[in-house]
Design a protein around this motif. Structure first.
Motif, PDB file in Angstrom:
ATOM      1  N   ASP A   1       0.853  -1.182   0.000  1.00 42.23           N
ATOM      2  CA  ASP A   1       0.000   0.000   0.000  1.00 42.23           C
ATOM      3  C   ASP A   1       0.891   1.234   0.000  1.00 42.23           C
TER       4      ASP A   1
ATOM      5  N   ASP B   1       0.531   6.553  -3.399  1.00 46.72           N
ATOM      6  CA  ASP B   1      -0.203   6.756  -4.653  1.00 46.72           C
ATOM      7  C   ASP B   1      -1.108   5.591  -4.994  1.00 46.72           C
ATOM      8  N   GLY B   2      -1.308   4.656  -4.081  1.00 50.69           N
ATOM      9  CA  GLY B   2      -2.150   3.505  -4.327  1.00 50.69           C
ATOM     10  C   GLY B   2      -1.371   2.213  -4.198  1.00 50.69           C
TER      11      GLY B   2
ATOM     12  N   TYR C   1       0.585  -1.262  -5.059  1.00 52.60           N
ATOM     13  CA  TYR C   1       1.468  -1.699  -6.141  1.00 52.60           C
ATOM     14  C   TYR C   1       2.128  -3.014  -5.750  1.00 52.60           C
TER      15      TYR C   1
ATOM     16  N   ARG D   1       8.417  -1.839 -10.471  1.00 53.09           N
ATOM     17  CA  ARG D   1       7.185  -1.689  -9.683  1.00 53.09           C
ATOM     18  C   ARG D   1       6.005  -1.518 -10.630  1.00 53.09           C
ATOM     19  N   ARG D   2       4.859  -2.079 -10.246  1.00 53.04           N
ATOM     20  CA  ARG D   2       3.659  -2.014 -11.090  1.00 53.04           C
ATOM     21  C   ARG D   2       2.455  -1.621 -10.221  1.00 53.04           C
ATOM     22  N   SER D   3       1.806  -0.520 -10.573  1.00 57.10           N
ATOM     23  CA  SER D   3       0.579  -0.123  -9.869  1.00 57.10           C
ATOM     24  C   SER D   3      -0.568  -1.040 -10.289  1.00 57.10           C
TER      25      SER D   3
ATOM     26  N   SER E   1      -4.920  -2.375  -9.516  1.00 56.95           N
ATOM     27  CA  SER E   1      -6.265  -2.066  -9.012  1.00 56.95           C
ATOM     28  C   SER E   1      -6.785  -3.277  -8.257  1.00 56.95           C
TER      29      SER E   1
ATOM     30  N   GLY F   1      -3.419  -3.941 -14.022  1.00 56.84           N
ATOM     31  CA  GLY F   1      -2.038  -3.697 -13.638  1.00 56.84           C
ATOM     32  C   GLY F   1      -1.114  -4.857 -13.918  1.00 56.84           C
TER      33      GLY F   1
END
Length: 457
Positions: A382, A385-386, A388, A400-402, A404, A418
């Motif tokens: 967490d 920015d959200g 990942y 790194r990959r964001s 949902s 994502g």
């Protein structure tokens, strides 16, 4: 010149170097043989697929229908089924026991005799009414003749051709006849009341016959449906009285279980299965029956009952309603499921019958329509920015990959966006997790894929 300022130059240079290393992803220094050292990490290959979520509840089997036979007559039990015992099966319409019917047969015969007497009295009264009506009509004709005779003799007296005594005698005869007519008319007027009384007696006698027949029928106890005997307190030779319990039966056609589940677990499942509903835990009130049942239907959640007796036996179940209460100690919510046709042994599958009081688990399951990715909770981070995750890029570097997140199932998180098929998800990021670090992926289910070095790129 203030020489103390020079003391900060080494620390500043070190910080700038670290910053350039992280942001420019500078390659690791080469080893003596021209290869780079790699950081081993556990990874798993991403494969999007429909996600099946399961919420497990627990409860005990209860019959949908129960029936208790209470004695409605007094008498001695003269016959019972041979296997009248707890746990025995009875078929619908099967005679369970008989009470000595002789006293009730006598009462029925007496009631029938009284009914016949009442009906005969009513018929006699009707006949008398008819005879009296005919007699009245005849006497009224005689009255008219007497009246004519009085009129004739009065005319003769006026002409002086007959004596006054003759007229007086005719008048006396007329009065006598009028009295007869009046008596018959009064008798006839009383017949409707007498007939109503006789008809009421007949109806009362018919009720007595019906009651006697009913009492006689109550000497035989039959099963209203197929079931299993739960309790029995009757045996041959025992004298029972009205109100004594005899036997109780539980239906074997259908059974119910109040499965206790955690509302939070069901809310998580609904958020995965109905992702279009934002914050499903707040949109769906699981404590309101209509809303909860509609949500379960919309999510396509079905139920399966599982009985463990050495091995697991499954029974298809139907969600029928909510229990309507929350356990004050555990905070669980009861969902009632029903199973049909599981009360008898199944010789083909060797599946045991569901018996009253058996402890079972109930699996509430549903699958997503679109493919999603399941990520272990520990692999999800967490960020400000959200959420990942870390993945291994095509150059075996940490990136790194964001993503949902649409919900959770068990201890895992469900990702909708994502990650794509074939991505290598890092399950155990290096510490510290520096982007660009060269990695040696160890596949979760294939430890032999460990790579210690990679060529210089």
């Amino acid at each position: 010149m203030n020489w103390r300022i020079l003391l900060f130059i080494p620390a500043l240079a070190l910080g700038v170097g670290v910053f350039l290393f992280i942001n420019n992803r500078a390659p690791d220094p080469l080893t003596s043989d021209g290869a780079r050292p790699l950081v081993p990490v556990r990874v798993t290959t991403v494969t999007p697929e429909p996600v099946t979520v399961t919420v497990t509840g627990y409860g005990r089997v209860e019959p949908v229908r129960t029936w208790e036979a209470i004695s409605r007559v007094d008498g001695q039990i003269i016959e019972t089924i041979p296997d009248l015992a707890i746990g025995a099966f009875v078929d619908q319409g099967e005679t369970i026991l008989r009470v000595d019917p002789r006293d009730y047969e006598i009462a029925r015969d007496r009631a029938n005799a009284n009914l016949a007497i009442a009906q005969a009295q009513l018929a006699e009264l009707i006949a008398q009414e008819g005879n009296t009506a005919q007699q009245l009509a005849l006497e009224q004709q005689i009255e008219q003749v007497a009246q004519n005779e009085v009129d004739r003799r009065a005319s003769l007296v006026e002409r002086g051709t007959t004596a006054q005594a003759s007229l007086e005698q005719a008048q006396r005869d007329l009065i006598t006849q009028q009295r007869r007519v009046l008596d018959l008319a009064n008798q006839l007027a009383l017949f409707p009341v007498q007939r109503e009384s006789a008809e009421a007696t007949v109806e009362s006698s018919m009720v007595d016959v019906e009651q006697a027949e009913r009492d006689l029928s109550n000497t035989v106890v039959t099963a209203p449906f197929s079931g299993r005997i739960l309790e029995e307190s009757a045996s041959e030779g025992v004298y029972v009285r009205t109100g004594d319990p005899l036997v109780s039966i539980a239906s074997i056609e259908t059974a119910e279980v109040v499965a206790e589940i955690q509302p939070a677990a069901m809310s998580d499942a609904l958020s995965v299965l109905i992702p279009s509903v934002d914050s499903i835990a707040h949109q769906v009130n699981l404590f309101e029956e209509d809303a909860a049942i509609q949500a379960l239907d919309a999510a396509g959640i079905g139920a399966t009952m599982v009985l463990s007796q050495g091995q697991d036996h499954s029974y298809a179940a139907e969600i029928v309603r909510l229990d309507g209460s929350v356990d004050s100690a555990t905070g669980t919510l009861g969902i009632v499921v029903r199973v049909s046709g599981a009360g008898l042994p199944d010789p083909q599958t060797r599946r045991p019958p569901l018996t009253n009081g058996a402890f079972v688990s109930v699996l509430f399951q549903g699958s997503t329509a679109a493919p999603n990715v399941i990520v272990p909770r520990d692999a999800l981070i967490d960020g400000q920015d959200g959420p990942y995750v870390y993945v291994v890029d095509s150059n075996s570097r940490l990136t790194r990959r964001s993503v949902s997140v649409i919900g959770r199932t068990g201890g895992d998180m469900v990702i909708s966006d994502g990650l794509t098929s074939g991505d290598k998800l890092v399950l155990t990021p290096p510490e510290p997790a520096i982007l660009g670090t060269f990695l040696a992926p160890i596949h979760e289910h294939d430890p032999a894929t460990l790579v210690t070095e990679a060529d210089d790129t």
